[in-house]
Design a protein around this motif. Structure first.
Motif, PDB file in Angstrom:
ATOM      1  N   GLY A 174      25.756  12.577  16.576  1.00  0.00           N
ATOM      2  CA  GLY A 174      25.351  13.289  15.368  1.00  0.00           C
ATOM      3  C   GLY A 174      24.365  14.403  15.682  1.00  0.00           C
ATOM      4  O   GLY A 174      23.544  14.282  16.591  1.00  0.00           O
ATOM      5  N   THR A 175      24.479  15.493  14.932  1.00  0.00           N
ATOM      6  CA  THR A 175      23.594  16.640  15.177  1.00  0.00           C
ATOM      7  C   THR A 175      22.845  17.080  13.923  1.00  0.00           C
ATOM      8  O   THR A 175      22.080  18.031  13.984  1.00  0.00           O
ATOM      9  N   THR A 176      23.082  16.406  12.803  1.00  0.00           N
ATOM     10  CA  THR A 176      22.380  16.768  11.565  1.00  0.00           C
ATOM     11  C   THR A 176      21.784  15.526  10.928  1.00  0.00           C
ATOM     12  O   THR A 176      22.287  14.417  11.111  1.00  0.00           O
ATOM     13  N   LEU A 177      20.743  15.745  10.186  1.00  0.00           N
ATOM     14  CA  LEU A 177      20.085  14.658   9.472  1.00  0.00           C
ATOM     15  C   LEU A 177      20.770  14.460   8.129  1.00  0.00           C
ATOM     16  O   LEU A 177      21.092  15.426   7.437  1.00  0.00           O
ATOM     17  N   ASP A 178      21.007  13.225   7.759  1.00  0.00           N
ATOM     18  CA  ASP A 178      21.590  12.893   6.474  1.00  0.00           C
ATOM     19  C   ASP A 178      20.774  13.577   5.371  1.00  0.00           C
ATOM     20  O   ASP A 178      19.549  13.442   5.341  1.00  0.00           O
ATOM     21  N   PRO A 179      21.429  14.329   4.464  1.00  0.00           N
ATOM     22  CA  PRO A 179      20.673  15.050   3.428  1.00  0.00           C
ATOM     23  C   PRO A 179      19.812  14.143   2.546  1.00  0.00           C
ATOM     24  O   PRO A 179      18.702  14.528   2.166  1.00  0.00           O
ATOM     25  N   ALA A 180      20.289  12.955   2.235  1.00  0.00           N
ATOM     26  CA  ALA A 180      19.490  12.035   1.424  1.00  0.00           C
ATOM     27  C   ALA A 180      18.237  11.615   2.182  1.00  0.00           C
ATOM     28  O   ALA A 180      17.137  11.589   1.618  1.00  0.00           O
ATOM     29  N   GLN A 181      18.404  11.296   3.448  1.00  0.00           N
ATOM     30  CA  GLN A 181      17.242  10.883   4.235  1.00  0.00           C
ATOM     31  C   GLN A 181      16.263  12.037   4.414  1.00  0.00           C
ATOM     32  O   GLN A 181      15.052  11.838   4.380  1.00  0.00           O
ATOM     33  N   ARG A 182      16.776  13.234   4.587  1.00  0.00           N
ATOM     34  CA  ARG A 182      15.903  14.406   4.706  1.00  0.00           C
ATOM     35  C   ARG A 182      15.074  14.572   3.429  1.00  0.00           C
ATOM     36  O   ARG A 182      13.866  14.801   3.495  1.00  0.00           O
ATOM     37  N   ALA A 183      15.712  14.450   2.285  1.00  0.00           N
ATOM     38  CA  ALA A 183      15.007  14.597   1.006  1.00  0.00           C
ATOM     39  C   ALA A 183      13.944  13.523   0.824  1.00  0.00           C
ATOM     40  O   ALA A 183      12.822  13.806   0.379  1.00  0.00           O
ATOM     41  N   ILE A 184      14.275  12.292   1.181  1.00  0.00           N
ATOM     42  CA  ILE A 184      13.329  11.176   1.049  1.00  0.00           C
ATOM     43  C   ILE A 184      12.119  11.408   1.944  1.00  0.00           C
ATOM     44  O   ILE A 184      10.969  11.290   1.508  1.00  0.00           O
ATOM     45  N   ALA A 185      12.369  11.761   3.207  1.00  0.00           N
ATOM     46  CA  ALA A 185      11.257  12.015   4.128  1.00  0.00           C
ATOM     47  C   ALA A 185      10.409  13.179   3.651  1.00  0.00           C
ATOM     48  O   ALA A 185       9.179  13.122   3.690  1.00  0.00           O
ATOM     49  N   ASP A 186      11.051  14.226   3.161  1.00  0.00           N
ATOM     50  CA  ASP A 186      10.321  15.398   2.680  1.00  0.00           C
ATOM     51  C   ASP A 186       9.400  15.027   1.524  1.00  0.00           C
ATOM     52  O   ASP A 186       8.226  15.404   1.498  1.00  0.00           O
ATOM     53  N   VAL A 187       9.908  14.264   0.567  1.00  0.00           N
ATOM     54  CA  VAL A 187       9.096  13.860  -0.588  1.00  0.00           C
ATOM     55  C   VAL A 187       7.939  12.975  -0.140  1.00  0.00           C
ATOM     56  O   VAL A 187       6.788  13.177  -0.553  1.00  0.00           O
ATOM     57  N   LEU A 188       8.213  12.005   0.698  1.00  0.00           N
ATOM     58  CA  LEU A 188       7.168  11.056   1.083  1.00  0.00           C
ATOM     59  C   LEU A 188       6.131  11.646   2.022  1.00  0.00           C
ATOM     60  O   LEU A 188       4.978  11.206   2.035  1.00  0.00           O
ATOM     61  N   LEU A 189       6.531  12.647   2.795  1.00  0.00           N
ATOM     62  CA  LEU A 189       5.580  13.294   3.691  1.00  0.00           C
ATOM     63  C   LEU A 189       4.867  14.462   3.023  1.00  0.00           C
ATOM     64  O   LEU A 189       4.100  15.188   3.659  1.00  0.00           O
ATOM     65  N   GLY A 190       5.129  14.640   1.730  1.00  0.00           N
ATOM     66  CA  GLY A 190       4.405  15.638   0.962  1.00  0.00           C
ATOM     67  C   GLY A 190       4.975  17.037   1.015  1.00  0.00           C
ATOM     68  O   GLY A 190       4.300  17.996   0.646  1.00  0.00           O
ATOM     69  N   GLY A 191       6.218  17.148   1.438  1.00  0.00           N
ATOM     70  CA  GLY A 191       6.835  18.482   1.543  1.00  0.00           C
ATOM     71  C   GLY A 191       7.318  19.040   0.256  1.00  0.00           C
ATOM     72  O   GLY A 191       7.164  18.575  -0.812  1.00  0.00           O
TER      73      GLY A 191
ATOM     74  N   ASP B  33       0.866  -1.166   0.000  1.00  0.00           N
ATOM     75  CA  ASP B  33       0.000   0.000   0.000  1.00  0.00           C
ATOM     76  C   ASP B  33       0.912   1.227   0.000  1.00  0.00           C
ATOM     77  O   ASP B  33       1.682   1.444   0.936  1.00  0.00           O
ATOM     78  N   ARG B  34       0.836   2.007  -1.052  1.00  0.00           N
ATOM     79  CA  ARG B  34       1.746   3.132  -1.234  1.00  0.00           C
ATOM     80  C   ARG B  34       1.636   4.146  -0.090  1.00  0.00           C
ATOM     81  O   ARG B  34       2.637   4.652   0.402  1.00  0.00           O
ATOM     82  N   GLU B  35       0.429   4.463   0.322  1.00  0.00           N
ATOM     83  CA  GLU B  35       0.236   5.467   1.374  1.00  0.00           C
ATOM     84  C   GLU B  35       0.785   5.003   2.716  1.00  0.00           C
ATOM     85  O   GLU B  35       1.367   5.790   3.455  1.00  0.00           O
ATOM     86  N   VAL B  36       0.616   3.745   3.022  1.00  0.00           N
ATOM     87  CA  VAL B  36       1.139   3.217   4.288  1.00  0.00           C
ATOM     88  C   VAL B  36       2.665   3.152   4.242  1.00  0.00           C
ATOM     89  O   VAL B  36       3.345   3.552   5.194  1.00  0.00           O
ATOM     90  N   ALA B  37       3.214   2.684   3.142  1.00  0.00           N
ATOM     91  CA  ALA B  37       4.676   2.623   3.004  1.00  0.00           C
ATOM     92  C   ALA B  37       5.288   4.020   3.044  1.00  0.00           C
ATOM     93  O   ALA B  37       6.405   4.196   3.536  1.00  0.00           O
ATOM     94  N   ALA B  38       4.550   5.022   2.563  1.00  0.00           N
ATOM     95  CA  ALA B  38       5.040   6.400   2.585  1.00  0.00           C
ATOM     96  C   ALA B  38       5.121   6.955   4.002  1.00  0.00           C
ATOM     97  O   ALA B  38       5.746   7.989   4.227  1.00  0.00           O
ATOM     98  N   VAL B  39       4.511   6.281   4.955  1.00  0.00           N
ATOM     99  CA  VAL B  39       4.637   6.666   6.361  1.00  0.00           C
ATOM    100  C   VAL B  39       5.731   5.844   7.050  1.00  0.00           C
ATOM    101  O   VAL B  39       6.526   6.374   7.823  1.00  0.00           O
ATOM    102  N   TRP B  40       5.795   4.554   6.749  1.00  0.00           N
ATOM    103  CA  TRP B  40       6.805   3.705   7.387  1.00  0.00           C
ATOM    104  C   TRP B  40       8.220   4.066   6.960  1.00  0.00           C
ATOM    105  O   TRP B  40       9.163   3.934   7.741  1.00  0.00           O
ATOM    106  N   THR B  41       8.408   4.520   5.741  1.00  0.00           N
ATOM    107  CA  THR B  41       9.755   4.875   5.283  1.00  0.00           C
ATOM    108  C   THR B  41      10.309   6.057   6.075  1.00  0.00           C
ATOM    109  O   THR B  41      11.447   5.991   6.560  1.00  0.00           O
ATOM    110  N   PRO B  42       9.573   7.146   6.278  1.00  0.00           N
ATOM    111  CA  PRO B  42      10.086   8.201   7.153  1.00  0.00           C
ATOM    112  C   PRO B  42      10.271   7.755   8.603  1.00  0.00           C
ATOM    113  O   PRO B  42      11.103   8.310   9.325  1.00  0.00           O
TER     114      PRO B  42
END
Length: 134
Positions: free
Chosen positions: A117-134, A93-102
């Motif tokens: 660590g004090t910063t979020l990996d830029p790749a992970q930030r981009a992935i979360a942003d896209v999947l959370l609709g940012g 389910d695309r919508e459910v997976a889009a929540v579990w990935t972030p």
């Protein structure tokens, strides 16, 4: 960003999943069969077994070959395409997976913070942003 990941996770945490996963599945951990070996499959190596929802498994494949995704000139589109291919192939389910990935981004960030660590990996930030609709 991490607060958004946590908020999304709260929406699905009641359905944690019940499948065993590789948990480190990316291009470097999938081997081509040796020519003439008679093996037609592509074995996955170096598993880190974890039971849970399959959407939690997608992050390594989404961030692998990051330079290829950046080179498209349209990172959000490249990530959506990768995500769509993965969810379709795995019949998720695309919508459910889009929540579990972030949620996986959140976990990785917590581990990084434990190690100072004090910063979020830029790749992970981009992935979360896209999947959370940012």
């Amino acid at each position: 960003m991490l607060a958004d990941c946590a908020a999304a996770l709260r929406a699905v945490r009641a359905e944690p999943g019940d499948r065993l996963h590789h948990w480190d599945l990316h291009y470097g951990n999938v081997l081509a069969p040796l020519p003439g070996s008679g093996h037609g499959s592509w074995p996955a190596i170096d598993p880190r077994p974890l039971a849970g929802h399959p959407g939690f498994e997608l992050l390594p494949a989404l961030r692998d070959r990051w330079d290829d995704a950046l080179a498209t000139g349209y990172l959000a589109g490249a990530l959506r395409r990768r995500f769509d291919l993965l969810t379709e192939a795995l019949e998720l389910d695309r919508e459910v997976a889009a929540v579990w990935t972030p949620a996986r981004v959140l976990q990785d960030a917590a581990w990084a913070a434990e190690e100072g660590g004090t910063t979020l990996d830029p790749a992970q930030r981009a992935i979360a942003d896209v999947l959370l609709g940012g």
